[in-house]
Scaffold this active site. Structure first.
Site, PDB file in Angstrom:
ATOM      1  N   SER A  22      19.595  15.908 -21.861  1.00 25.28           N
ATOM      2  CA  SER A  22      18.562  15.921 -20.821  1.00 25.28           C
ATOM      3  C   SER A  22      17.605  17.067 -21.111  1.00 25.28           C
ATOM      4  O   SER A  22      18.020  18.242 -21.125  1.00 25.28           O
ATOM      5  CB  SER A  22      19.207  16.130 -19.449  1.00 25.28           C
ATOM      6  OG  SER A  22      18.255  16.668 -18.554  1.00 25.28           O
ATOM      7  N   MET A  61      11.242  14.206 -11.265  1.00 23.21           N
ATOM      8  CA  MET A  61      11.515  14.637  -9.880  1.00 23.21           C
ATOM      9  C   MET A  61      10.207  14.839  -9.138  1.00 23.21           C
ATOM     10  O   MET A  61       9.251  15.384  -9.703  1.00 23.21           O
ATOM     11  CB  MET A  61      12.296  15.950  -9.892  1.00 23.21           C
ATOM     12  CG  MET A  61      13.580  15.882 -10.698  1.00 23.21           C
ATOM     13  SD  MET A  61      14.521  17.401 -10.546  1.00 23.21           S
ATOM     14  CE  MET A  61      15.832  17.096 -11.750  1.00 23.21           C
ATOM     15  N   ASP A  73      14.265  13.645 -16.889  1.00 20.28           N
ATOM     16  CA  ASP A  73      14.461  13.753 -15.440  1.00 20.28           C
ATOM     17  C   ASP A  73      13.127  13.879 -14.720  1.00 20.28           C
ATOM     18  O   ASP A  73      12.463  14.919 -14.789  1.00 20.28           O
ATOM     19  CB  ASP A  73      15.327  14.979 -15.132  1.00 20.28           C
ATOM     20  CG  ASP A  73      16.779  14.733 -15.503  1.00 20.28           C
ATOM     21  OD1 ASP A  73      17.334  13.717 -15.047  1.00 20.28           O
ATOM     22  OD2 ASP A  73      17.348  15.552 -16.247  1.00 20.28           O
ATOM     23  N   MET A 132      13.977  10.319 -10.058  1.00 24.24           N
ATOM     24  CA  MET A 132      14.430  10.886  -8.787  1.00 24.24           C
ATOM     25  C   MET A 132      13.205  11.056  -7.903  1.00 24.24           C
ATOM     26  O   MET A 132      12.723  12.168  -7.650  1.00 24.24           O
ATOM     27  CB  MET A 132      15.118  12.237  -9.044  1.00 24.24           C
ATOM     28  CG  MET A 132      16.488  12.085  -9.684  1.00 24.24           C
ATOM     29  SD  MET A 132      17.031  13.577 -10.518  1.00 24.24           S
ATOM     30  CE  MET A 132      16.252  13.335 -12.098  1.00 24.24           C
ATOM     31  N   ASP A 171      25.976  12.005 -15.111  1.00 25.87           N
ATOM     32  CA  ASP A 171      24.909  13.000 -15.219  1.00 25.87           C
ATOM     33  C   ASP A 171      25.198  14.156 -14.274  1.00 25.87           C
ATOM     34  O   ASP A 171      25.205  13.972 -13.052  1.00 25.87           O
ATOM     35  CB  ASP A 171      23.584  12.313 -14.850  1.00 25.87           C
ATOM     36  CG  ASP A 171      22.375  13.206 -15.012  1.00 25.87           C
ATOM     37  OD1 ASP A 171      22.511  14.332 -15.512  1.00 25.87           O
ATOM     38  OD2 ASP A 171      21.276  12.737 -14.634  1.00 25.87           O
ATOM     39  N   HIS A 182      17.329  11.865 -22.423  1.00 24.23           N
ATOM     40  CA  HIS A 182      17.312  11.671 -20.972  1.00 24.23           C
ATOM     41  C   HIS A 182      16.172  12.509 -20.374  1.00 24.23           C
ATOM     42  O   HIS A 182      16.089  13.716 -20.620  1.00 24.23           O
ATOM     43  CB  HIS A 182      18.674  12.107 -20.419  1.00 24.23           C
ATOM     44  CG  HIS A 182      18.866  11.904 -18.956  1.00 24.23           C
ATOM     45  ND1 HIS A 182      19.353  10.736 -18.415  1.00 24.23           N
ATOM     46  CD2 HIS A 182      18.659  12.737 -17.902  1.00 24.23           C
ATOM     47  CE1 HIS A 182      19.445  10.853 -17.104  1.00 24.23           C
ATOM     48  NE2 HIS A 182      19.028  12.061 -16.763  1.00 24.23           N
ATOM     49  N   HIS A 231      15.073   8.884 -15.838  1.00 24.48           N
ATOM     50  CA  HIS A 231      15.821   8.975 -14.574  1.00 24.48           C
ATOM     51  C   HIS A 231      14.835   9.349 -13.468  1.00 24.48           C
ATOM     52  O   HIS A 231      14.378  10.491 -13.394  1.00 24.48           O
ATOM     53  CB  HIS A 231      16.921  10.035 -14.770  1.00 24.48           C
ATOM     54  CG  HIS A 231      17.739  10.300 -13.565  1.00 24.48           C
ATOM     55  ND1 HIS A 231      18.623  11.367 -13.477  1.00 24.48           N
ATOM     56  CD2 HIS A 231      17.845   9.643 -12.363  1.00 24.48           C
ATOM     57  CE1 HIS A 231      19.214  11.354 -12.297  1.00 24.48           C
ATOM     58  NE2 HIS A 231      18.758  10.326 -11.605  1.00 24.48           N
ATOM     59  N   MET A 256      25.821  10.018 -10.498  1.00 22.66           N
ATOM     60  CA  MET A 256      25.491  11.445 -10.436  1.00 22.66           C
ATOM     61  C   MET A 256      26.758  12.243 -10.130  1.00 22.66           C
ATOM     62  O   MET A 256      27.461  11.954  -9.159  1.00 22.66           O
ATOM     63  CB  MET A 256      24.456  11.723  -9.334  1.00 22.66           C
ATOM     64  CG  MET A 256      23.058  11.234  -9.633  1.00 22.66           C
ATOM     65  SD  MET A 256      22.373  11.756 -11.212  1.00 22.66           S
ATOM     66  CE  MET A 256      22.460  13.551 -11.103  1.00 22.66           C
TER      67      MET A 256
HETATM   68  C1  DX5 Z   1      20.107  16.669 -12.341  1.00 22.33           C
HETATM   69  C2  DX5 Z   1      19.550  15.900 -13.510  1.00 22.33           C
HETATM   70  C3  DX5 Z   1      20.375  16.057 -14.712  1.00 22.33           C
HETATM   71  C4  DX5 Z   1      20.456  17.485 -15.216  1.00 22.33           C
HETATM   72  C5  DX5 Z   1      21.787  17.683 -15.865  1.00 22.33           C
HETATM   73  O1  DX5 Z   1      19.347  16.436 -11.225  1.00 22.33           O
HETATM   74  O2  DX5 Z   1      19.468  14.519 -13.209  1.00 22.33           O
HETATM   75  O3  DX5 Z   1      19.993  15.175 -15.754  1.00 22.33           O
HETATM   76  O4  DX5 Z   1      19.449  17.796 -16.132  1.00 22.33           O
HETATM   77  O5  DX5 Z   1      21.928  19.032 -16.159  1.00 22.33           O
HETATM   78  P1  DX5 Z   1      23.337  19.684 -16.568  1.00 22.33           P
HETATM   79  O6  DX5 Z   1      23.882  18.901 -17.720  1.00 22.33           O
HETATM   80  O7  DX5 Z   1      22.962  21.098 -16.935  1.00 22.33           O
HETATM   81  O8  DX5 Z   1      24.194  19.593 -15.339  1.00 22.33           O
HETATM   82 ZN    ZN Z   2      19.238  13.065 -14.901  1.00 22.83          ZN
END
Ligand code: DX5
Ligand code: ZN
Length: 220
Positions: free
Chosen positions: A8, A37, A35, A68, A175, A33, A66, A137
């Site tokens: 990620s 947000m 993220d 969010m 994740d 990956h 992903h 998650m």
């Molecule tokens: C969290 C994200 C993850 C995050 C994981 O909200 O969706 O993808 O980057 O990070 P680690 O592996 O450090 O927990």
């Molecule tokens: Zn993620």
């Protein structure tokens, strides 16, 4: 059964994003990956289609996007055009999830569904046959470097069994909080794709060592 590592980039050094994504690919990462947000569904604001497009230009690995975000539907086309492979939406954000998953497929992407730690897996029962990816998650989404929540393992086991019956081609992904201690627990419960940010990008010996350390725990 093949097992995959998906770094990620949330914990990447964004001053050197292209070089870090290439380092992941060179070290044998399977997917990247990304993220996304929105500062509303989760308390953080990160990347949009512009970053997905930039990552697409430096790697040919599948891009696991992903989302969010509240109300992802209006932005699906932009992410598809930017080069996303998987478009992964949260069950908590999509009242018309059946339609949303169909739209993702019509846009030429692979639909994924994600479930938060506090959401029961049974909420996915009616749509498991429609997805190419199920993401559990194992932290409350928003930030990297959080602590793994072991109570999600029963949800992983449930979904692993359901997918084996209903949709054996779909990937089961986890994740949040993956490291050398927690990955074996997830593996044992049936996870096939392991997302990791902190364990890879903040590994003291670098990205390749971080990926290799996790890979060493997977069956060959
Ligand atoms: C969290 C994200 C993850 C995050 C994981 O909200 O969706 O993808 O980057 O990070 P680690 O592996 O450090 O927990
Ligand atoms: Zn993620």
């Amino acid at each position: 059964m093949r097992r995959l590592i998906a770094p990620s980039i949330l914990s990447a050094d964004f001053t050197q994003l292209g070089q870090q994504v290439r380092a992941c690919q060179d070290a044998g990462a399977d997917w990247i990956h990304i993220d996304v947000m929105d500062g509303r569904f989760v308390p953080n604001l990160t990347m949009g289609p512009f970053i997905v497009k930039a990552v697409r230009q430096v790697t040919d690995l599948p891009l696991d996007v992903h989302l969010m975000v509240e109300t992802p539907e209006p932005m699906l086309a932009a992410f598809a055009q930017s080069g996303a492979t998987y478009l992964n939406v949260h069950i908590e954000t999509c009242p018309h999830i059946h339609r949303t998953l169909q739209t993702i497929r019509e846009l030429g992407c692979k639909p994924g569904i994600t479930v938060n730690p506090g959401t029961p897996a049974s909420q996915l029962d009616e749509i498991l046959h429609l997805v190419d990816l199920v993401l559990v998650m194992s932290v409350n989404p928003g930030f990297s470097s959080q602590t793994f929540l072991p109570e999600v393992l029963s949800k992983v086991s449930y979904l692993s069994k359901r997918l084996a019956k209903i949709n054996p081609d779909a990937w089961l992904e986890i994740d949040g909080g993956m490291n050398t201690t927690t990955l074996p627990l997830a593996l044992q419960a049936g996870v096939q794709v392991f997302v990791a940010a902190n364990a890879i990008f903040n590994h003291p010996q670098g990205i390749a060592a971080g990926i290799q350390e996790l890979r060493n725990l997977l069956p060959s």
